[in-house]
Scaffold this active site. Sequence first.
Site, PDB file in Angstrom:
ATOM      1  N   PHE A  20       0.791  -1.123   0.148  1.00  0.00           N
ATOM      2  CA  PHE A  20      -0.004   0.062   0.040  1.00  0.00           C
ATOM      3  C   PHE A  20       0.839   1.176   0.106  1.00  0.00           C
ATOM      4  O   PHE A  20       0.573   2.308  -0.215  1.00  0.00           O
ATOM      5  CB  PHE A  20      -1.044   0.160   1.269  1.00  0.00           C
ATOM      6  CG  PHE A  20      -0.350   0.008   2.443  1.00  0.00           C
ATOM      7  CD1 PHE A  20       0.369   1.181   3.247  1.00  0.00           C
ATOM      8  CD2 PHE A  20      -0.324  -1.420   3.301  1.00  0.00           C
ATOM      9  CE1 PHE A  20       0.633   0.962   4.372  1.00  0.00           C
ATOM     10  CE2 PHE A  20       0.337  -1.504   4.559  1.00  0.00           C
ATOM     11  CZ  PHE A  20       0.815  -0.233   5.142  1.00  0.00           C
ATOM     12  N   ASP A  21       2.136   1.229   0.331  1.00  0.00           N
ATOM     13  CA  ASP A  21       3.003   2.360   0.230  1.00  0.00           C
ATOM     14  C   ASP A  21       4.466   2.049   0.246  1.00  0.00           C
ATOM     15  O   ASP A  21       4.727   1.071   0.789  1.00  0.00           O
ATOM     16  CB  ASP A  21       2.641   3.418   1.565  1.00  0.00           C
ATOM     17  CG  ASP A  21       3.187   4.491   1.368  1.00  0.00           C
ATOM     18  OD1 ASP A  21       3.540   5.071   0.316  1.00  0.00           O
ATOM     19  OD2 ASP A  21       3.358   5.398   2.434  1.00  0.00           O
ATOM     20  N   TYR A  62      -3.818   1.760  12.616  1.00  0.00           N
ATOM     21  CA  TYR A  62      -4.698   2.609  12.233  1.00  0.00           C
ATOM     22  C   TYR A  62      -6.166   2.098  12.930  1.00  0.00           C
ATOM     23  O   TYR A  62      -7.227   2.468  12.452  1.00  0.00           O
ATOM     24  CB  TYR A  62      -5.203   2.607  10.935  1.00  0.00           C
ATOM     25  CG  TYR A  62      -4.183   3.416   9.918  1.00  0.00           C
ATOM     26  CD1 TYR A  62      -3.875   4.927  10.299  1.00  0.00           C
ATOM     27  CD2 TYR A  62      -3.039   2.841   9.550  1.00  0.00           C
ATOM     28  CE1 TYR A  62      -2.451   5.256   9.582  1.00  0.00           C
ATOM     29  CE2 TYR A  62      -1.884   3.182   8.775  1.00  0.00           C
ATOM     30  CZ  TYR A  62      -1.725   4.362   8.950  1.00  0.00           C
ATOM     31  OH  TYR A  62      -0.438   5.279   8.293  1.00  0.00           O
ATOM     32  N   PHE A  69       5.618  -4.242   7.925  1.00  0.00           N
ATOM     33  CA  PHE A  69       6.453  -3.002   7.193  1.00  0.00           C
ATOM     34  C   PHE A  69       8.120  -3.560   7.157  1.00  0.00           C
ATOM     35  O   PHE A  69       8.472  -4.469   8.107  1.00  0.00           O
ATOM     36  CB  PHE A  69       6.681  -1.939   8.172  1.00  0.00           C
ATOM     37  CG  PHE A  69       5.282  -0.975   7.914  1.00  0.00           C
ATOM     38  CD1 PHE A  69       5.471  -0.034   6.909  1.00  0.00           C
ATOM     39  CD2 PHE A  69       4.058  -1.084   8.712  1.00  0.00           C
ATOM     40  CE1 PHE A  69       4.180   0.693   6.977  1.00  0.00           C
ATOM     41  CE2 PHE A  69       3.381  -0.141   8.775  1.00  0.00           C
ATOM     42  CZ  PHE A  69       3.252   0.765   7.657  1.00  0.00           C
TER      43      PHE A  69
END
Length: 463
Positions: free
Chosen positions: A394-395, A440, A456
Amino acid sequence: MPKLKIFLVLALFCNLWAIPFNIESVRDGQGDEIRKGQLIKVHYKGYLILDSLRMEEMRKRAYEDSLAALEFAVPADSAQADTAKAAADTVKSAADTAKALVEPVAVPAPTDSTAQPAWAIEAARKDSIERYKNKWLYINTYGGEPLEFTLGVGQVIPGWEKGILGMKVGEIRYLTVPAVMAYGERSMDGIPPNSDMYFEVELVHADPPMEPDKFPQNVEGLKWNELSKGLKAYDEKVGTGKPAVPGASLKTHYTGWLLSGRKFGSSKDLGKPLEVMLGNGKLIRGWEEGLEGMREGGVRWLRVSPGMGYGAMAYTMIPSNSTLVFRVELLESEVDSAVIANMDFFPDTTTLSFENGPEGLRYAVIKPGEGEPARSGTNVSVHYTGWLVNGHKFDSSRDRGQELRFPLGGGHVIRGWDLGIAGMLPGEKRILIIPPGLGYGSRAHGPIPGGSTLIFAVEYLGE
């Protein structure tokens, strides 16, 4: 007025104002006629068909715009006098050209006057004047790269889809296209709404047509091998070339179907291969895992469960929770070591040794560092890539080519980062598994669904 009379009046009005669609072939080509699904290249000139008032308006506007541009020329006594003079001369030339357009169109006679009788030359001249007198040239690809597109898949206007079909390489056609078969009521790159158009199109190249892939009559009867949970593969043909490895740029032809046999996509319908990179998280997990190990020249079928595909997400041709079937032919696999060195790949968490961090955080050190550890209250710099647990990226700061800098421990990032990066040494790289409470939470964040556990890869670059 009776309805029939109203209809006749409207029909007469339309006939008076709408130009007819027309195809005129002015030079023959060679080879086979092109058909839908072929990748082709064309050179073309595009004209707007305007009435006399609009034509006069366009010519005057071009002239005025060119004159206005002269005001921006650099003064002749500046240090750039020579450059300024050249620029002014160029603009003035353009202004003179635009001014000439205000005058009636005059087409010079052919230079090879001995090849034709005088009456033929004059007839051609009058025909040329008649053909272009109400047309405004807005684009010309000659002198540059030709336009490349696949015929019959909606990449060009309907007037082209119909008007170019059946051309041969080297052929030139003139197309008169009414607005309804062009851009209609839309305004497009300087083309006013409801514009009738005229094109001169030359077909300069056509790739050979591709035979479509066929869905097997008994898909369950293929000799499937289970690669992982929810992913099966069958090698129709084993390749002998370079292998597909994480970080490799792959060129593939593919077709995808639902389990019912309904096709939802194919590179062959577009006439050119799909180019992807393996391992960068841009593909569904079924492809990331299913293509690894293939070799150039190979053909592999993949049976992808929803969990390895698009899951509960629905797309135009793909319902939610769909099992997908793909036929993939690997044409090329190229590896750039410099690219791989700057990529993060989705980690196989089953092979890593994780340590338990605070508040439910888990981390594994995959590359050691040295120097002073990262401390709360300091400004730190990191490179990172983030995935959902299904492998969807996603990033990534690496994709942007720009490291991220922020004050550690001040709540400027998710808490899982403040906790997971603290204590890292410069050059160290970690895999962080962050539960929703440290990420989140229950709220969605962009492409991250609510309640997501995040993975991550983080490299600490120092303060």
